[in-house]
Scaffold this motif. Sequence first.
Motif, PDB file in Angstrom:
ATOM      1  N   THR A 182       0.823  -1.205   0.000  1.00 13.66           N
ATOM      2  CA  THR A 182       0.000   0.000   0.000  1.00 13.66           C
ATOM      3  C   THR A 182       0.857   1.254   0.000  1.00 13.66           C
ATOM      4  OG1 THR A 182      -1.821  -1.104   1.145  1.00 13.66           O
ATOM      5  CG2 THR A 182      -1.737   1.295   1.302  1.00 13.66           C
ATOM      6  N   ILE A 183       1.835   1.323   0.888  1.00 17.06           N
ATOM      7  CA  ILE A 183       2.619   2.552   0.996  1.00 17.06           C
ATOM      8  C   ILE A 183       3.529   2.727  -0.216  1.00 17.06           C
ATOM      9  CG2 ILE A 183       4.589   1.664   2.297  1.00 17.06           C
ATOM     10  CD1 ILE A 183       2.627   4.911   3.030  1.00 17.06           C
ATOM     11  N   GLN A 184       3.957   1.628  -0.852  1.00 17.33           N
ATOM     12  CA  GLN A 184       4.762   1.765  -2.059  1.00 17.33           C
ATOM     13  C   GLN A 184       3.921   2.284  -3.225  1.00 17.33           C
ATOM     14  OE1 GLN A 184       6.616  -2.133  -2.362  1.00 17.33           O
ATOM     15  NE2 GLN A 184       8.477  -1.389  -1.355  1.00 17.33           N
ATOM     16  N   THR A 227       9.851  12.833  19.940  1.00 14.86           N
ATOM     17  CA  THR A 227      10.665  11.705  19.479  1.00 14.86           C
ATOM     18  C   THR A 227      10.395  11.348  18.018  1.00 14.86           C
ATOM     19  OG1 THR A 227      10.742  10.811  21.718  1.00 14.86           O
ATOM     20  CG2 THR A 227      11.160   9.254  19.952  1.00 14.86           C
ATOM     21  N   LEU A 228       9.374  11.898  17.420  1.00 18.11           N
ATOM     22  CA  LEU A 228       8.948  11.486  16.074  1.00 18.11           C
ATOM     23  C   LEU A 228       9.751  12.171  14.961  1.00 18.11           C
ATOM     24  CD1 LEU A 228       5.110  11.478  16.759  1.00 18.11           C
ATOM     25  CD2 LEU A 228       6.580   9.471  16.453  1.00 18.11           C
ATOM     26  N   TYR A 229      11.070  12.257  15.139  1.00 17.08           N
ATOM     27  CA  TYR A 229      11.914  12.910  14.135  1.00 17.08           C
ATOM     28  C   TYR A 229      11.828  12.230  12.774  1.00 17.08           C
ATOM     29  CZ  TYR A 229      13.966  15.313  18.151  1.00 17.08           C
ATOM     30  OH  TYR A 229      14.147  16.075  19.268  1.00 17.08           O
ATOM     31  N   PRO A 288       9.144  11.699   4.057  1.00 19.31           N
ATOM     32  CA  PRO A 288       7.754  11.872   3.631  1.00 19.31           C
ATOM     33  C   PRO A 288       6.958  10.570   3.690  1.00 19.31           C
ATOM     34  CG  PRO A 288       9.246  12.909   2.077  1.00 19.31           C
ATOM     35  CD  PRO A 288      10.091  12.118   3.012  1.00 19.31           C
ATOM     36  N   VAL A 289       7.571   9.462   3.300  1.00 20.13           N
ATOM     37  CA  VAL A 289       6.868   8.180   3.324  1.00 20.13           C
ATOM     38  C   VAL A 289       6.599   7.757   4.762  1.00 20.13           C
ATOM     39  CG1 VAL A 289       7.118   5.722   2.813  1.00 20.13           C
ATOM     40  CG2 VAL A 289       7.610   7.426   1.059  1.00 20.13           C
ATOM     41  N   GLY A 290       7.554   8.023   5.662  1.00 23.63           N
ATOM     42  CA  GLY A 290       7.313   7.749   7.078  1.00 23.63           C
ATOM     43  C   GLY A 290       6.138   8.551   7.609  1.00 23.63           C
ATOM     44  N   TRP A 299       2.520   7.035   8.977  1.00 23.97           N
ATOM     45  CA  TRP A 299       2.059   7.411  10.317  1.00 23.97           C
ATOM     46  C   TRP A 299       0.639   7.976  10.257  1.00 23.97           C
ATOM     47  CZ3 TRP A 299       3.757   6.326  15.031  1.00 23.97           C
ATOM     48  CH2 TRP A 299       3.329   7.109  16.108  1.00 23.97           C
ATOM     49  N   MET A 300       0.372   8.793   9.257  1.00 20.52           N
ATOM     50  CA  MET A 300      -0.941   9.417   9.136  1.00 20.52           C
ATOM     51  C   MET A 300      -2.000   8.434   8.663  1.00 20.52           C
ATOM     52  SD  MET A 300       0.288  13.076   7.527  1.00 20.52           S
ATOM     53  CE  MET A 300      -1.376  13.724   7.288  1.00 20.52           C
TER      54      MET A 300
END
Length: 432
Positions: free
Chosen positions: A81-83, A291-293, A299-301, A305-306
């Motif tokens: 999905t994310i790819q 901590t969510l650096y 952008p994909v991270g 997350w969203m």
Amino acid sequence: MSPKSLSMPTRRELLAATAAAGAISMLGGTGSAEASGETIAPFSVNFPEEALDDLRRRVAATRWPDKETVTDDSQGVRCETIQKLANHWARDYDWRKTEARLNALPQFVTEIDGLDIHFIHVRSKQENALPIIVTHGWPGSIIEQLKIIEPLTDPTAHGGGEADAFHVVIPSLPGYGFSGKPTAPGWNPPRIARAWVTLMQRLGYTRFVAQGGDWGNAVTELMALQEPPGLLAIHTNMAATVPADIAKALAAGGPAPAGLSPDEKHAWDQLDDFYKNGLGYAIEMNNRPQTLYGIVDSPVGLAAWMLDHDIRSYQMIARVFDGKPEGLTKDDILDNVSLYWLTNTAISSARLYWDNAHFPSGGFFDPRGIKIPVAVSAFPDEIYAAPKSWAEKAYPKLIHYNRLDKGGHFAAWEQPMAMTAELRTAFRSLRQ
């Protein structure tokens, strides 16, 4: 360059330049900017091309993990999905279309309680239109509400009558989108609620209603709890109605209490699943948002997350990237994620959870004792569809309740005409 250095001029610079040029604008109130002594400046969006090039480069350079070891969603956002999302983002997506769409709307920025607040403000041609302030949540933004602006402000062109018209105000939450980023703790929902009342007063509205879901519901319900002059009623698509005994049983992880109706048992099942399997993001942002650096650097991270907010929203989005759009398109989803990325608001938005945890204003789904009129729309794929029996107990002045057949957490974004119809019906009795 950092994302910040690639973005537009700061809100402070914009205000200063606009004021110096004498171009103070206040479209949509009965007063004026000079009369109120508060500056309302026009706002537009124009990210430099380098920012978009940097975004595409980062997406293309994503370091991918191994594929999940299961064949379902139990380990989180699936690699496939994310790819698919990343491929569309890097190759086909065009942010400039969204930028143009935003700039076609009247946007403004004004300072309230020491923070610059960005908002869209579209007045209807119908002078007797009812003013409404609509608040988004996380992982949403003003992008969520764009589809309902025209049907609310121009009802005759969208299946309604002149008497259904609204003047629409859509602010960006502090730390989100184009609003300022708080530099000190304390911007919790009660404080935002007070700021929203100030905004509506600054716009000259002496009678208005409010609407929200997710954090927008918390802010809207707290506006109602504060009972400011002029607030006639509120509408929510993610109501806070969970009875105390139900909340206690959910927290204990026990079985459902006996005697629940079918609707109540369904709500229990939805909440039980969310509390057991869907709260990971909220726990981290409640406790350790700084901590969510990784989601500021990738952008994909950030997108993953969203997307992993609640299982039914995620599954719907996954279907969209499988070529089965239902309410949202691929570009809709990337409009919202791109806004977070380009404004570098991944962590500043997450801090709202921390502020709420450290300056508490009550449980997210706990009834708050609201005394003014309330309208509830229960969408089936929300985190939980509030039963009418719970809504009647939570809101003594329940003026509208409807259980819809389709729609989820991002109701205005996914099902704009259904949301429009709900708002028209909900507030019809309050019009003069």
